[in-house]
Motif scaffolding. Structure first.
Motif, PDB file in Angstrom:
ATOM      1  N   GLY A 218      -3.554  11.010  -7.798  1.00  0.00           N
ATOM      2  CA  GLY A 218      -4.298  12.172  -8.277  1.00  0.00           C
ATOM      3  C   GLY A 218      -5.241  12.760  -7.257  1.00  0.00           C
ATOM      4  N   TYR A 219      -5.282  12.193  -6.052  1.00  0.00           N
ATOM      5  CA  TYR A 219      -6.199  12.699  -5.024  1.00  0.00           C
ATOM      6  C   TYR A 219      -5.728  14.057  -4.517  1.00  0.00           C
ATOM      7  CZ  TYR A 219      -8.091  13.401  -0.365  1.00  0.00           C
ATOM      8  OH  TYR A 219      -8.691  13.948   0.741  1.00  0.00           O
ATOM      9  N   SER A 220      -6.661  14.997  -4.432  1.00  0.00           N
ATOM     10  CA  SER A 220      -6.367  16.258  -3.746  1.00  0.00           C
ATOM     11  C   SER A 220      -7.660  16.753  -3.124  1.00  0.00           C
ATOM     12  CB  SER A 220      -5.805  17.295  -4.713  1.00  0.00           C
ATOM     13  OG  SER A 220      -6.770  17.644  -5.676  1.00  0.00           O
ATOM     14  N   GLN A 221      -7.557  17.280  -1.930  1.00  0.00           N
ATOM     15  CA  GLN A 221      -8.720  17.705  -1.176  1.00  0.00           C
ATOM     16  C   GLN A 221      -8.878  19.217  -1.288  1.00  0.00           C
ATOM     17  OE1 GLN A 221      -8.603  17.684   3.266  1.00  0.00           O
ATOM     18  NE2 GLN A 221      -9.888  15.875   2.994  1.00  0.00           N
TER      19      GLN A 221
ATOM     20  N   ALA B 243     -10.309   7.358  -1.086  1.00  0.00           N
ATOM     21  CA  ALA B 243      -9.810   8.398  -1.986  1.00  0.00           C
ATOM     22  C   ALA B 243      -8.354   8.742  -1.712  1.00  0.00           C
ATOM     23  CB  ALA B 243     -10.663   9.653  -1.862  1.00  0.00           C
ATOM     24  N   LYS B 244      -7.965   8.744  -0.430  1.00  0.00           N
ATOM     25  CA  LYS B 244      -6.602   9.160  -0.093  1.00  0.00           C
ATOM     26  C   LYS B 244      -5.546   8.167  -0.557  1.00  0.00           C
ATOM     27  CE  LYS B 244      -7.766  11.945   3.924  1.00  0.00           C
ATOM     28  NZ  LYS B 244      -7.651  12.091   5.369  1.00  0.00           N
ATOM     29  N   SER B 245      -5.954   6.947  -0.904  1.00  0.00           N
ATOM     30  CA  SER B 245      -4.977   5.970  -1.375  1.00  0.00           C
ATOM     31  C   SER B 245      -4.779   6.054  -2.879  1.00  0.00           C
ATOM     32  CB  SER B 245      -5.431   4.563  -1.007  1.00  0.00           C
ATOM     33  OG  SER B 245      -6.543   4.209  -1.805  1.00  0.00           O
TER      34      SER B 245
ATOM     35  N   THR C  99       0.815  -1.216   0.000  1.00  0.00           N
ATOM     36  CA  THR C  99       0.000   0.000   0.000  1.00  0.00           C
ATOM     37  C   THR C  99       0.854   1.273   0.000  1.00  0.00           C
ATOM     38  OG1 THR C  99      -0.106  -0.015   2.399  1.00  0.00           O
ATOM     39  CG2 THR C  99      -1.902  -1.096   1.224  1.00  0.00           C
ATOM     40  N   SER C 100       2.154   1.139   0.069  1.00  0.00           N
ATOM     41  CA  SER C 100       3.080   2.282   0.068  1.00  0.00           C
ATOM     42  C   SER C 100       2.743   3.310   1.138  1.00  0.00           C
ATOM     43  CB  SER C 100       3.088   2.954  -1.308  1.00  0.00           C
ATOM     44  OG  SER C 100       3.449   2.031  -2.297  1.00  0.00           O
ATOM     45  N   THR C 101       2.430   2.846   2.329  1.00  0.00           N
ATOM     46  CA  THR C 101       2.120   3.649   3.521  1.00  0.00           C
ATOM     47  C   THR C 101       0.846   4.484   3.389  1.00  0.00           C
ATOM     48  OG1 THR C 101       3.377   5.659   2.981  1.00  0.00           O
ATOM     49  CG2 THR C 101       4.604   3.867   4.009  1.00  0.00           C
TER      50      THR C 101
END
Length: 148
Positions: free
Chosen positions: A43-46, A38-40, A30-32
């Motif tokens: 391209g995710y940005s909040q 969504a956070k995994s 999972t690369s931490t």
């Protein structure tokens, strides 16, 4: 000392985390990022202020008050200050340049003379505005008020 023997100070250089390079690295899989969601994803940005669907603070707190953009701000100068300046300099005409020279106002300020204190010297005062008590005090002392 030789160039080939130079090394950085102890503890000043750290190796970067190599993510997603197999389970043996301890940061594979999972690369931490944890599992799913969504956070995994790449391209995710909040959006700023987003609180996970909860009503955000800037929408919970009501709008309050009113700012009048036509308001004229005056720099207040009281009669006791005018009196002390007139006595100290022996001037009879106190205008905007006089107040600016004595550090009471800046070049873009508008001056209003207020009625705190007493004046007993006949002076001619030039300002953008005057309070009623200031006008009466200056005129009873034998002075003159001039609106600029």
């Amino acid at each position: 000392m030789y160039l080939n023997s130079l090394k950085p100070a102890e503890g000043s250089v750290k190796n970067r985390k190599r993510l997603g390079r197999g389970t043996g690295s301890g940061r594979g899989g999972t690369s931490t990022r944890g599992h799913k969601g969504a956070k995994s994803r790449s391209g995710y940005s909040q959006k700023g202020g987003f609180e996970g669907g909860q009503m955000p603070l800037q929408r919970r707190v009501p709008k309050y008050g009113f700012k009048n953009f036509n308001r004229v701000e005056f720099k207040a100068i009281n009669l006791d200050v005018v009196q002390s300046l007139a006595e100290a300099t022996n001037e009879t005409v106190l205008n905007f340049d006089f107040f600016k020279a004595h550090g009471l106002v800046s070049k873009n300020d508008k001056v209003k003379i207020l009625g705190r204190g007493e004046i007993n010297k006949a002076v001619e005062v030039h300002a953008h505005a005057f309070s009623k008590t200031a006008i009466s005090s200056i005129e009873t002392a034998g002075g003159k008020t001039v609106a600029i």
